[in-house]
Write an enzyme that holds these catalytic residues in place. Structure first.
Site, PDB file in Angstrom:
ATOM      1  N   LEU A 121       0.845  -1.191   0.000  1.00 63.39           N
ATOM      2  CA  LEU A 121       0.000   0.000   0.000  1.00 63.39           C
ATOM      3  C   LEU A 121       0.877   1.236   0.000  1.00 63.39           C
ATOM      4  CD1 LEU A 121      -2.457  -1.033   2.832  1.00 63.39           C
ATOM      5  CD2 LEU A 121      -2.821  -1.233   0.427  1.00 63.39           C
ATOM      6  N   ASP A 122       0.385   2.333  -0.571  1.00 58.10           N
ATOM      7  CA  ASP A 122       1.179   3.560  -0.463  1.00 58.10           C
ATOM      8  C   ASP A 122       0.679   4.373   0.725  1.00 58.10           C
ATOM      9  OD1 ASP A 122      -0.267   5.778  -2.994  1.00 58.10           O
ATOM     10  OD2 ASP A 122      -1.156   4.622  -1.382  1.00 58.10           O
ATOM     11  N   SER A 123       1.247   5.557   0.903  1.00 58.52           N
ATOM     12  CA  SER A 123       1.024   6.254   2.176  1.00 58.52           C
ATOM     13  C   SER A 123      -0.417   6.706   2.329  1.00 58.52           C
ATOM     14  CB  SER A 123       1.986   7.415   2.318  1.00 58.52           C
ATOM     15  OG  SER A 123       1.928   8.226   1.172  1.00 58.52           O
ATOM     16  N   ASP A 137      -2.997   5.081   1.220  1.00 56.06           N
ATOM     17  CA  ASP A 137      -3.735   3.902   1.638  1.00 56.06           C
ATOM     18  C   ASP A 137      -3.519   3.605   3.107  1.00 56.06           C
ATOM     19  OD1 ASP A 137      -2.829   2.389  -1.474  1.00 56.06           O
ATOM     20  OD2 ASP A 137      -4.662   3.458  -0.938  1.00 56.06           O
TER      21      ASP A 137
END
Lengths: 110, 131
Positions: B86-88, B90
């Protein structure tokens, strides 16, 4: 306090901006069905600016976002009751241990 | 015992009148009304959350997020960035989902530190107001 955000890392600043914008949207859009649409809008606005070449431009975008968030502040935001500013904050604070309840109903002795 | 069965039947009727058919209908895991209703109506005997319960609910929330592959979520290795990809943004959404699930308000600096399920479980287990 307003200038202290510039000391944070850029990633943290973006994350906090996203969090606060989602929470503010939860205060504004009280119907649950509207909230998820607005969350998608906010997310797409963030993703549109995701690959910006220089850090200076990214910082300017984050500052513009924070300014926009401050403009759209909710006058009566939802705060979780036990949190600072909530309605039940310190409603039942713990009292010091020196105070004790001495129950002697019927045995008062006077 | 009677209180708990009564609470269970009340909770079921609440879930039914809300038109919610179970966790599968609740979408991205943010709205955990059915589960909150079932867990919220408890007697005073088990007022504190046990760590197993916290773990189970945290993993449920993460599995129900849209961008997460539920097969990859297990207790030991669910760092949001490294394991689940996941990215930040998310990560922010996952932490908001935890806040809604446990009816908490996590302050900004604590929320920035939560980067994996394990940290989230530890934080929630020691939070006095987690429901």
């Amino acid at each position: 306090m307003a200038g202290s955000e510039a000391l944070l890392a850029h990633r943290t600043r973006v994350m906090r901006l996203y969090r606060n914008s989602l929470k503010q949207m939860m205060s504004w859009a009280i119907q649950r069905s509207l909230i998820y649409e607005e969350f998608k809008n906010i997310r797409s606005q963030f993703e549109a600016n995701m690959n910006v070449p220089t850090l200076g431009e990214a910082t300017r975008l984050v500052e513009a976002g924070e300014k926009y968030l401050a403009e759209k502040a909710h006058p009566d935001p939802y705060i979780v009751p036990y949190y600072y500013g909530g309605s039940a904050y310190h409603r039942n604070p713990p009292f010091p241990k020196q105070i004790s309840i001495h129950r002697d109903f019927g045995r008062e002795g006077y | 015992m009677a209180l708990r069965s009564l609470a269970g039947s009340i909770a079921k009727s609440v879930v039914q009148t809300m038109g919610v058919s179970g966790p599968s209908a609740l979408g991205a895991g943010r709205l955990r009304l059915g589960q909150a209703a079932l867990f919220g109506l408890r007697g005073y005997a088990d007022a504190a959350l046990t760590k197993d319960e916290v773990t189970a609910r945290v993993l449920e929330v993460v599995k129900n997020m849209e961008k997460v592959d539920p097969a990859k979520v297990n207790e030991e290795s669910c760092d949001f960035t490294k394991d689940l990809g996941l990215d930040s943004l998310d990560t922010v959404e996952v932490v908001m989902a935890f806040e809604e699930e446990f009816q908490l308000e996590i302050p900004d600096d604590e929320a920035d530190k939560i980067a994996s399920c394990q940290q989230a479980i530890e934080y929630i287990a020691q939070h006095p107001m987690a429901k």
